[in-house]
Scaffold this motif. Structure first.
Motif, short mmCIF file in Angstrom:
data_model
loop_
_atom_site.label_atom_id
_atom_site.label_comp_id
_atom_site.label_asym_id
_atom_site.label_seq_id
_atom_site.Cartn_x
_atom_site.Cartn_y
_atom_site.Cartn_z
N PRO A 90 0.81 -1.22 0.00
CA PRO A 90 0.00 0.00 0.00
C PRO A 90 0.84 1.27 0.00
O PRO A 90 0.49 2.26 -0.65
N GLU A 91 1.98 1.23 0.72
CA GLU A 91 2.85 2.42 0.75
C GLU A 91 3.41 2.73 -0.63
O GLU A 91 3.43 3.89 -1.06
N GLU A 92 3.84 1.68 -1.33
CA GLU A 92 4.41 1.89 -2.67
C GLU A 92 3.33 2.33 -3.66
O GLU A 92 3.56 3.18 -4.51
N ALA A 93 2.12 1.75 -3.51
CA ALA A 93 1.02 2.15 -4.39
C ALA A 93 0.68 3.62 -4.19
O ALA A 93 0.44 4.35 -5.16
N ASN A 94 0.68 4.06 -2.93
CA ASN A 94 0.39 5.47 -2.66
C ASN A 94 1.46 6.37 -3.26
O ASN A 94 1.15 7.43 -3.82
N GLN A 95 2.71 5.94 -3.18
CA GLN A 95 3.81 6.72 -3.75
C GLN A 95 3.67 6.83 -5.27
O GLN A 95 3.86 7.91 -5.85
N ILE A 96 3.35 5.70 -5.93
CA ILE A 96 3.19 5.72 -7.39
C ILE A 96 2.03 6.63 -7.77
O ILE A 96 2.10 7.38 -8.76
N LYS A 155 5.29 4.12 -17.59
CA LYS A 155 6.68 4.48 -17.31
C LYS A 155 6.96 4.41 -15.82
O LYS A 155 8.00 3.86 -15.39
N LEU A 156 6.05 4.91 -15.00
CA LEU A 156 6.23 4.86 -13.55
C LEU A 156 6.25 3.42 -13.05
O LEU A 156 7.04 3.05 -12.17
N CYS A 157 5.35 2.59 -13.60
CA CYS A 157 5.28 1.19 -13.18
C CYS A 157 6.57 0.45 -13.49
O CYS A 157 7.07 -0.33 -12.67
N LEU A 158 7.13 0.71 -14.68
CA LEU A 158 8.39 0.06 -15.04
C LEU A 158 9.52 0.52 -14.13
O LEU A 158 10.40 -0.28 -13.77
N GLU A 159 9.50 1.78 -13.76
CA GLU A 159 10.53 2.29 -12.85
C GLU A 159 10.45 1.64 -11.48
O GLU A 159 11.46 1.46 -10.80
N HIS A 160 9.23 1.30 -11.06
CA HIS A 160 9.02 0.68 -9.74
C HIS A 160 8.98 -0.85 -9.82
O HIS A 160 8.70 -1.50 -8.81
N GLY A 161 9.23 -1.41 -10.99
CA GLY A 161 9.24 -2.87 -11.13
C GLY A 161 7.87 -3.50 -11.11
O GLY A 161 7.72 -4.65 -10.69
N VAL A 162 6.85 -2.77 -11.55
CA VAL A 162 5.47 -3.28 -11.57
C VAL A 162 5.10 -3.61 -13.01
O VAL A 162 5.44 -2.88 -13.94
N SER A 163 4.40 -4.73 -13.23
CA SER A 163 4.05 -5.15 -14.59
C SER A 163 3.03 -4.22 -15.22
O SER A 163 2.30 -3.52 -14.52
N ILE A 164 2.98 -4.22 -16.54
CA ILE A 164 2.06 -3.36 -17.28
C ILE A 164 1.25 -4.20 -18.26
O ILE A 164 1.60 -5.33 -18.56
N VAL A 165 0.17 -3.63 -18.76
CA VAL A 165 -0.64 -4.29 -19.77
C VAL A 165 0.08 -4.19 -21.11
O VAL A 165 0.39 -3.10 -21.57
N GLU A 166 0.36 -5.34 -21.68
CA GLU A 166 1.05 -5.35 -22.97
C GLU A 166 0.04 -5.18 -24.11
O GLU A 166 -1.04 -5.77 -24.09
N GLN A 348 16.88 -2.73 -0.83
CA GLN A 348 17.85 -3.38 -1.72
C GLN A 348 17.52 -3.12 -3.18
O GLN A 348 18.41 -2.91 -4.00
N MET A 349 16.23 -3.14 -3.52
CA MET A 349 15.82 -2.89 -4.90
C MET A 349 16.13 -1.45 -5.30
O MET A 349 16.57 -1.19 -6.43
N ALA A 350 15.90 -0.51 -4.37
CA ALA A 350 16.21 0.89 -4.66
C ALA A 350 17.71 1.09 -4.88
O ALA A 350 18.13 1.80 -5.80
N ALA A 351 18.52 0.42 -4.02
CA ALA A 351 19.98 0.54 -4.17
C ALA A 351 20.44 -0.08 -5.48
O ALA A 351 21.32 0.45 -6.17
N ASN A 352 19.83 -1.21 -5.84
CA ASN A 352 20.16 -1.87 -7.09
C ASN A 352 19.82 -0.98 -8.29
O ASN A 352 20.62 -0.83 -9.22
N GLY A 353 18.62 -0.39 -8.27
CA GLY A 353 18.21 0.49 -9.36
C GLY A 353 19.10 1.72 -9.49
O GLY A 353 19.44 2.13 -10.61
#
Length: 469
Positions: A90-96, A155-166, A348-353
């Motif tokens: 929920p926190e990440e969803a709110n941020q996006i 674009k935001l979803c890809l930046e956060h590692g969330v899948s998109i509708v192809e 860890q994901m943020a540091a990796n990105g």
């Protein structure tokens, strides 16, 4: 991914601007849907008084510009954003949602982002004030805004590692078709399942069937001309005859009498899950202006929740209060541990990105920096290539800060990121179940403590939401 939909909001019939704004903001800020206001964010406004601030800006707009379109005026925009289950917290969803609203409005409009966690999928409701912050202009919806918002969102979803509708198609890739077989059953479908489960217990007549439905947590209302059901106090009533087919009142009576044969539904669950809700704080509700009708409803509702808590204890082996207390504490500790684990994975994901980004910048600007060094760090050369040089220096500084002497390949970092994302999804699935278990145990414990008059040293959360009749 997050599917999106932008809807202009008008005053509507029988309402004024103030009521229309208040209605939509009250809905999206519902404490039962936002974990008691935990996932609400306001930009350039106070979420507690957002409706009044939106209204004030519109009055100032009319005074400054003299423009008033009346009932045709768009008072706000409602942007919905829904995510695939298990992919975001929920926190990440709110941020996006906040980032999407900022991109769309360019920071010129106040907005409220409310993340709802009451459904099987996390989703955002974003209310954007149509009037700009300086009260001089208004946001005008434009041709193709649906696709523009979708591109921003992707674009935001890809930046956060969330899948998109192809390969999305207009008016077809809505959330329901995207979810496919994972889509949550409707209220009517859940009621049909509950009726099937009650009929499997072979009630002797229709009244006994209704009692079994009530025992399973279904609220039955026979006060009006038509029989009505609802799953919880937050839901609207559903008339029995709208269930159609083998589930109308007459059809159910025929099934009990054995004159109507029905094939078993393959998707029917074994038993509906009963919900134990928190008690309504009747005194606080009366002080806030609720009438006698609400007070009568609340007393009946509280009795039902107390009985549900006792039934829950019976179903779990006649659990005593001490065992319930221990089980509740364990569930809370498990939930907190999973929350910490998710935050660590996100870190860890943020540091990796960030490392991937700096490596790419370093490689792209390396040739320019080598020329800069060969030129003896010439000021003229630096002025001509300042952007590339600054990016290169920032990348080297980042490597020094994290203690990297040998750069890893971007491919290996992407593989590591994919592994972290997979772990996060698995942990989030357990996190959702742990949260549901913790809330259920909290509700049961709070109701039992009220029933036994046990002092807790804390003020339990109470349900003060008005039921929608």
């Amino acid at each position: 991914m997050a599917t999106t939909r932008l809807m202009p909001l008008h005053v509507g019939k029988g309402r004024d601007v103030s009521t229309a704004i208040a209605d939509i903001i009250d809905y999206v800020e519902n404490p039962q849907k936002t974990d008691f206001g935990k996932f609400i964010y306001g930009y350039a406004c106070d979420t507690r008084t957002a409706d009044a601030e939106f209204l004030l800006s519109k009055r100032q707009y009319v005074n400054l510009t003299g423009r008033n379109r009346g009932a045709d005026d768009v008072i706000a925009y409602h942007l919905r954003q829904a995510f695939r289950p298990g992919e975001v917290t929920p926190e990440e969803a709110n941020q996006i949602g906040c980032e999407l609203a900022l991109k769309l409005t360019k920071g010129n409009h106040a907005f409220v982002v409310c993340t709802h966690v009451d459904k099987h999928h996390v989703h955002n409701h974003i209310i954007i004030n149509s009037t700009t912050l300086d009260c001089q202009k208004k946001f005008r919806n434009f041709w193709g805004s649906t696709w523009a918002i979708r591109r921003m969102n992707d674009k935001l979803c890809l930046e956060h590692g969330v899948s998109i509708v192809e390969n999305p198609k207009p008016s077809r890739d809505h959330y329901g078709t995207w979810m496919g077989s994972q889509k949550q059953p409707s209220h009517q479908e859940q009621l049909r399942w509950a009726i099937d489960a009650a009929l499997e217990e072979k009630p002797k007549d229709f009244e006994e069937l209704l009692k079994k439905l009530e025992a399973a947590g279904i609220e039955v209302n026979q006060k009006r001309k038509y029989l009505r059901f609802r799953l919880s106090p937050e839901d609207r009533y559903t008339r029995c005859d709208t269930l159609k087919g083998d589930y109308t009142e007459q059809a159910i009576k025929e099934r009990i009498a054995g004159t109507r044969m029905v094939k078993p539904r393959r998707t029917s669950p074994q038993k509906p899950v009963s919900k134990v809700g928190l008690l309504v704080d009747i005194e606080a509700a009366v002080r806030s202006g609720k009438g006698p009708g609400y007070e009568r409803w609340a007393k009946v509702f509280n009795l039902k929740q107390l009985s549900q808590a006792v039934i829950w204890l019976k179903e779990h082996g006649d659990m005593n209060y001490e065992d319930l207390q221990k089980k509740s504490d364990i569930a809370t500790a498990n939930f907190n541990a999973l929350s910490v684990q998710i935050k660590e994975l996100e870190s860890q994901m943020a540091a990796n990105g960030e490392l991937q980004k700096q490596i790419v910048n370093y490689v792209k600007t390396r040739a320019v920096y080598v020329e800069y060094r060969k030129a003896g760090y010439s000021k003229k050369f630096r002025a001509a290539h300042e952007t590339e040089i600054l990016l290169h220096q920032a990348a080297k500084k980042h490597f020094d800060e994290v203690g990297i002497t040998k750069l890893p390949s971007v491919k290996s970092l992407r593989e590591e990121y994919t592994g972290l994302l997979k772990q996060k999804r698995e942990v989030y699935s357990a996190y959702k179940q742990a949260r549901a278990d913790m809330k259920e145990l909290y509700n049961v414990r709070a109701n039992v403590e009220h029933l036994l008059d046990i002092p807790t040293g804390r003020e339990p959360q109470r349900n003060t939401q008005k039921s929608r009749q």
